[in-house]
Write an enzyme that holds these catalytic residues in place. Sequence first.
Site: not given
Ligand code: CP
Length: 310
Positions: A51-52, A80, A101, A129
Amino acid sequence: MENRSIVSIADYSREKIQNLLDMAAAFEAKPNRKLLEGKVVATLFFEPSTRTRLSFETAANRLGARVIGFSDPKATSSSKGETLKDTIKMVSNYADVIVMRHYLEGAAQYASEVTDVPIINAGDGSNLHPSQTMLDLYSIYKTQGTLEDLNIFMVGDLKYGRTIHSLLMSMRKYNPKFTFIAPKELEMPEEYKEYCQKNDIHYEERQDFDENTLRDCDILYMTRVQRERFSDLMEYERVKDAYILRADMLGACRENMRILHPLPRVNEIQYDVDDSPHAYYFQQAQNGLYAREALICDVLGIGLEEIMKK
Ligand code: CP
């Protein structure tokens, strides 16, 4: 130039949050607004995501930007031995915004300190998050008509759940009442309980989870027990099925109660719940597109007035 990175939104003012909600609403009304023609957005995902990453990339595309990046760090020079600092400095040569991320807590903060290009934290370990929180706030606001005085139940993995930690802190200014429901091994960490105490946030901890428990709930925020955060898989096996929501538990709920979940789910929400009018997790994920369009614009200094002109 001011660095407009988004590492956390915990300290955002009510005005700032409202402004971002209004921007998200504008994008929901009209997602395609070519505000970023000629810009490049980089998405660096050192941890898996559906999603993110895809909603950030869709957001960038709908804003007219181009997207570069990776979803598998094994295919990059970090495999590496290239450091995070060098990776960020390199990508800063190519992109106007970096969405990242990372599995390490504090990685987004660190990245924001080694570049002038705005960083958007797309999740750092079990820490925060903030873009998820923005879409959660937007989902709560849309379904409840307010962020004020709500009973918010958080269920599942409250220890490692970064979406939980981010949401808890960002609700500070809205007088929430939290109910934390988790197995002992995954209960809310002390630092977040202390945060509640310091900020006069009401909370209670419970272990029961049945029809009666959910009577006074406005928002039921379910979470997955995250296998990837456990070093001891036996412990994961012990707690993974601790709290499972079934449709037959929703009979006594408030009419306007809504179930959120950052997704992915494993089995903590049974499939029969999907047909309930209380289920909101798929719409919540859709709201992620609009919230992330708002955040990308925000880090580039594009405000509501400019958005409305496009
Ligand atoms: N909610 C969320 O962070 O989903 P993903 O890990 O799929 O990005």
